[in-house]
Enzyme design. Structure first.
Site, PDB file in Angstrom:
ATOM      1  N   HIS A 246       2.177  -7.740 -12.582  1.00 40.04           N
ATOM      2  CA  HIS A 246       2.109  -8.340 -11.046  1.00 40.04           C
ATOM      3  C   HIS A 246       0.845  -8.516 -10.577  1.00 40.04           C
ATOM      4  O   HIS A 246       0.324  -9.512 -10.117  1.00 40.04           O
ATOM      5  CB  HIS A 246       2.903  -7.204 -10.262  1.00 40.04           C
ATOM      6  CG  HIS A 246       4.137  -6.834 -10.524  1.00 40.04           C
ATOM      7  ND1 HIS A 246       5.009  -7.573 -11.206  1.00 40.04           N
ATOM      8  CD2 HIS A 246       4.720  -5.524 -10.583  1.00 40.04           C
ATOM      9  CE1 HIS A 246       6.323  -6.928 -11.436  1.00 40.04           C
ATOM     10  NE2 HIS A 246       6.185  -5.757 -11.208  1.00 40.04           N
ATOM     11  N   LYS A 336       0.862   4.983  -6.706  1.00 35.77           N
ATOM     12  CA  LYS A 336       2.254   5.203  -6.148  1.00 35.77           C
ATOM     13  C   LYS A 336       1.916   6.332  -5.329  1.00 35.77           C
ATOM     14  O   LYS A 336       0.692   7.079  -5.150  1.00 35.77           O
ATOM     15  CB  LYS A 336       3.109   5.708  -7.259  1.00 35.77           C
ATOM     16  CG  LYS A 336       3.518   4.539  -8.218  1.00 35.77           C
ATOM     17  CD  LYS A 336       4.942   4.912  -9.022  1.00 35.77           C
ATOM     18  CE  LYS A 336       5.414   3.579  -9.542  1.00 35.77           C
ATOM     19  NZ  LYS A 336       5.986   2.698  -8.965  1.00 35.77           N
ATOM     20  N   LYS A 341       3.792   1.424   1.861  1.00 35.21           N
ATOM     21  CA  LYS A 341       4.035   0.332   0.932  1.00 35.21           C
ATOM     22  C   LYS A 341       3.958  -1.244   1.526  1.00 35.21           C
ATOM     23  O   LYS A 341       4.026  -1.802   2.534  1.00 35.21           O
ATOM     24  CB  LYS A 341       5.630   0.148   0.822  1.00 35.21           C
ATOM     25  CG  LYS A 341       6.138  -0.929  -0.527  1.00 35.21           C
ATOM     26  CD  LYS A 341       7.573  -0.594  -0.631  1.00 35.21           C
ATOM     27  CE  LYS A 341       7.989  -2.022  -1.522  1.00 35.21           C
ATOM     28  NZ  LYS A 341       7.612  -1.821  -2.942  1.00 35.21           N
TER      29      LYS A 341
HETATM   30  C1  BG6 Z   1       8.027  -2.823 -10.822  1.00 32.84           C
HETATM   31  C2  BG6 Z   1       7.579  -1.484 -11.383  1.00 32.84           C
HETATM   32  O1  BG6 Z   1       7.857  -3.842 -11.935  1.00 32.84           O
HETATM   33  O2  BG6 Z   1       7.696  -3.037  -9.607  1.00 32.84           O
HETATM   34  C3  BG6 Z   1       7.888  -0.520 -10.448  1.00 32.84           C
HETATM   35  O3  BG6 Z   1       8.109  -1.008 -12.508  1.00 32.84           O
HETATM   36  C4  BG6 Z   1       7.387  -0.910  -9.040  1.00 32.84           C
HETATM   37  O4  BG6 Z   1       7.053   0.841 -10.979  1.00 32.84           O
HETATM   38  C5  BG6 Z   1       8.209  -2.255  -8.503  1.00 32.84           C
HETATM   39  O5  BG6 Z   1       7.733   0.087  -8.168  1.00 32.84           O
HETATM   40  C6  BG6 Z   1       7.407  -2.578  -7.473  1.00 32.84           C
HETATM   41  O6  BG6 Z   1       8.203  -3.798  -6.904  1.00 32.84           O
HETATM   42  P1  BG6 Z   1       8.438  -4.245  -5.510  1.00 32.84           P
HETATM   43  O7  BG6 Z   1       9.067  -5.556  -5.461  1.00 32.84           O
HETATM   44  O8  BG6 Z   1       9.154  -3.244  -4.928  1.00 32.84           O
HETATM   45  O9  BG6 Z   1       6.902  -4.193  -4.779  1.00 32.84           O
END
Ligand code: BG6
Length: 484
Positions: A246, A336, A341
Site C-alpha cells: 500500500h 497498528k 485510523k
Molecule cells: C491490509 C492489511 O492489506 O490492509 C491489514 O493486511 C490492514 O493489516 C488493511 O489492516 C488496511 O486496509 P484499510 O483499507 O482498512 O486501510
C-alpha cells in the site's frame, strides 16, 4: 436481459478460499452491489470453493450474514444475487476437485455462450503457486472457450526471491495480461483522485518537485490491533503487510511523471520508473533510515511468539534519485493500535525564503497539502492568511474539499469491475512487485538484527514511539489532519 450500458460479457467468477473472511466481508458485498446496480452482465455466475463443509444454502446464508441488516428491497435484490451463487467443496490444488469445478462452470455455458472466467485466489499465499500450477495442469487456463483471468491477493511473495519465484510460476501458466495482482488501496476513490488532482489541474504540477517541496509523508495509521490475525501478522510485520504494498504504491502515484495516457501500460510504466529510482540501501543504511516499534501487550496475543521482535509500527525514509525529487526525502509511516485510523499523504512545501511580516517570533507556516485517503476523504491546503485586525499579523488557514461520504464505494467494487472489464491499470505488474521487494528487503534484514535497529515499545492508543518524532527531526513534524 443484460443492461445495454454494461460493458462486460457474461462470465463466471470462481473464488478459491471462499469460506474465509475476505469473501464474506469484501468480495460478496462488492459483487452483490455490482450485480444489483446493473454493472455486471445479468447472466454472471459466482462459485465459491473451499474445504469447509458447506452447501449452496449454507454458503449463501454465510454470505448474507456478512451483509448485516438489509432493507426489504435490498433483501429482494440479494435473493436474486444469491440465486446465481453456488458452492463447491474442494481443494484448489487438487486435480479431482478442479475437474469438478471445471465441469460445473462449463455447464453454465451449455447454451453455447462464451465461457469467460475469473479465478479469484482468496487463499493463504502458500497456496498460490500450487493452485496456479494445478489450474494450468487441468487445462483451466486455456482461453479457447473464453477469457481466463486470475486475481491474486496480497501479499505477493515475502521477499524479492519468493516474489520472483512466484512470478515465474505465474508466467509459466499465464500471460501477464491475464494477471490481476490486487492492492486494494489502488481501488480507493481518493487514491485514484491523486491522478486527477495531479494531472487534470495545472496549478500544482509546476510546484511538484525539489524546488518547492521540502518533503513528502505517506502515513497509513490504524487504530485496530492485529484483530486475531496475529498468526499471519507475526511473520509479516508492518514492512511486509503495509509498506511493500500500500505505502509504496501511494508513493509511486505521488512521485511519478505524467503518464502518456491513463491506460494500464502507460500508468504502470511511470509507477515502475519511480520504484526503480528509489535509492537502494544496504542493511546499515536501512537501519539508519528507519524506526520500528511494537505496541505494549503485542507479545501476549494468541499466535505471537513470546519474544517476538515483529514491528507493528514503522517509519522509513526513502530518497528518489531522479531529476524531479533529488534531495527530497519521502517518509513512509504505518502502524497498528494507534490513536486514530487515518491514511494521508502530506506534501510539505518549503517555507518562504524571507519573511517581511511581524510574526511575533513565530515562523511563517509553510504551505502544506494534505490528501486525505480515509476517513473524511478529501484535500486540505494550508496557507498563510492575514490575521484580521489593525496589525499585519499572519496565521495559517485551511482550504478544504471533502467527497460526499455516501459516494465513496468500497475499493473492491471498483477493482472487481476492472478485472471483469480486463482493465489492469489499478493492478500491480510483476516488475513493480519485484522492485518494491528490492526496496523493502534491506529494512526487513536490518530489523531482524536488534544490534542495528532498536525495537521501541509504544502504548496502545498512542501516536507510536517517540523515537519516530526524533527520526523526522525538527522543524519537521508528522502531519495528520485533525477533523473538527
Ligand atoms: C491490509 C492489511 O492489506 O490492509 C491489514 O493486511 C490492514 O493489516 C488493511 O489492516 C488496511 O486496509 P484499510 O483499507 O482498512 O486501510
Amino acid at each position: 436481459m443484460a443492461d445495454s450500458s454494461v460493458k462486460n460479457e457474461r462470465l463466471t467468477i470462481v473464488i478459491f478460499g471462499a469460506s474465509g473472511d475476505l469473501t464474506q466481508r469484501k468480495l460478496a458485498p462488492a459483487l452483490f452491489h455490482l450485480q444489483s446496480s446493473g454493472a455486471l452482465h445479468q447472466m454472471c455466475r459466482f462459485v465459491g470453493v473451499a474445504r469447509s463443509e458447506l452447501d449452496d444454502e449454507s454458503f449463501r446464508a454465510k454470505l448474507a450474514e456478512g451483509m448485516g441488516e438489509m432493507s426489504p428491497p435490498e433483501r429482494e435484490a440479494w435473493d436474486d444475487f444469491a440465486g446465481k451463487v453456488s458452492y463447491i467443496r474442494g481443494s484448489s490444488t487438487d486435480d479431482a476437485s478442479l475437474k469438478k469445478i471445471d465441469a460445473a462452470v462449463s455447464s453454465f455455458c451449455s447454451d453455447g455462450s462464451a465461457d469467460n472466467r475469473i479465478y479469484y485466489l482468496a487463499l493463504g499465499p502458500s497456496l498460490y503457486a500450487g493452485t496456479l500450477l494445478a489450474l494450468g495442469r487441468c487445462g483451466m487456463l486455456n482461453e479457447s472457450g473464453g477469457f481466463r483471468r486470475v486475481v491474486i491477493e496480497k501479499p505477493f511473495g515475502a521477499d524479492l526471491k519468493s516474489a520472483q519465484a512466484l512470478n515465474e510460476t505465474v508466467h509459466s501458466v499465464l500471460n501477464e495480461s491475464q494477471v490481476f495482482r490486487i492492492d486494494h488501496y489502488l481501488g480507493k476513490e481518493t487514491v485514484q483522485n491523486l491522478l486527477v488532482f495531479r494531472f487534470a489541474n495545472t496549478i500544482f504540477e509546476p510546484l511538484w518537485n525539489r524546488n518547492y517541496v521540502d518533503h513528502v509523508q505517506v502515513s497509513v495509521l490504524e487504530s485496530l490491533d492485529t484483530e486475531g490475525r496475529a498468526g499471519y501478522y507475526d511473520g509479516a510485520g508492518v514492512l511486509r503487510d503495509m509498506m511493500q504494498s500500500h505505502l509504496l504504491q501511494l508513493l509511486s502515484l505521488v512521485a511519478m511523471e505524467p503518464p502518456a495516457t491513463s491506460g494500464a501500460n502507460a500508468l504502470r510504466n511511470e509507477k515502475a520508473k519511480v520504484l526503480q529510482s528509489v535509492r537502494k540501501y544496504d542493511i546499515d543504511q536501512a537501519a539508519a533510515n528507519s524506526v520500528r516499534g511494537q505496541y505494549a501487550g503485542y507479545r501476549g496475543e494468541e499466535g505471537v511468539a513470546p519474544s517476538s521482535g515483529t514491528a507493528t509500527f514503522g517509519a522509513i525514509r526513502l530518497h528518489i534519485d531522479n531529476w524531479r525529487w533529488q534531495g527530497v526525502p519521502f517518509y513512509l509511516r504505518s502502524g497498528k493500535a494507534l490513536s486514530a485510523k487515518t491514511s494521508e499523504i502530506a506534501v510539505q512545501f518549503r517555507p518562504p525564503p524571507h519573511t517581511i511580516f511581524d510574526t511575533h517570533g513565530r515562523d511563517v507556516t509553510p504551505n502544506l497539502l494534505q490528501i486525505s485517503i480515509q476517513p473524511h476523504e478529501g484535500v486540505h491546503l494550508t496557507f498563510e492568511n492575514k490575521k484580521p485586525g489593525t496589525r499585519m499579523g499572519t496565521a495559517p488557514e485551511i482550504l478544504e474539499y471533502h467527497f460526499p461520504p455516501q459516494l465513496i464505494r468500497d475499493s473492491y467494487e471498483r477493482l472487481l469491475l476492472d478485472a471483469v472489464e480486463g482493465d489492469q491499470s489499478l493492478f500491480t505488474r510483476s516488475d513493480e512487485i519485484e522492485m518494491s521487494w528490492q526496496i523493502i528487503d534491506p529494512f526487513v534484514e536490518s530489523w531482524h538484527n536488534s544490534l542495528k535497529s532498536q525495537l521501541y515499545s509504544y502504548e496502545k492508543g498512542s501516536s507510536g514511539p517517540g523515537a519516530a518524532d526524533e527520526f523526522l527531526g525538527a522543524p519537521r513534524v508528522w502531519h495528520h489532519h485533525e477533523v473538527k
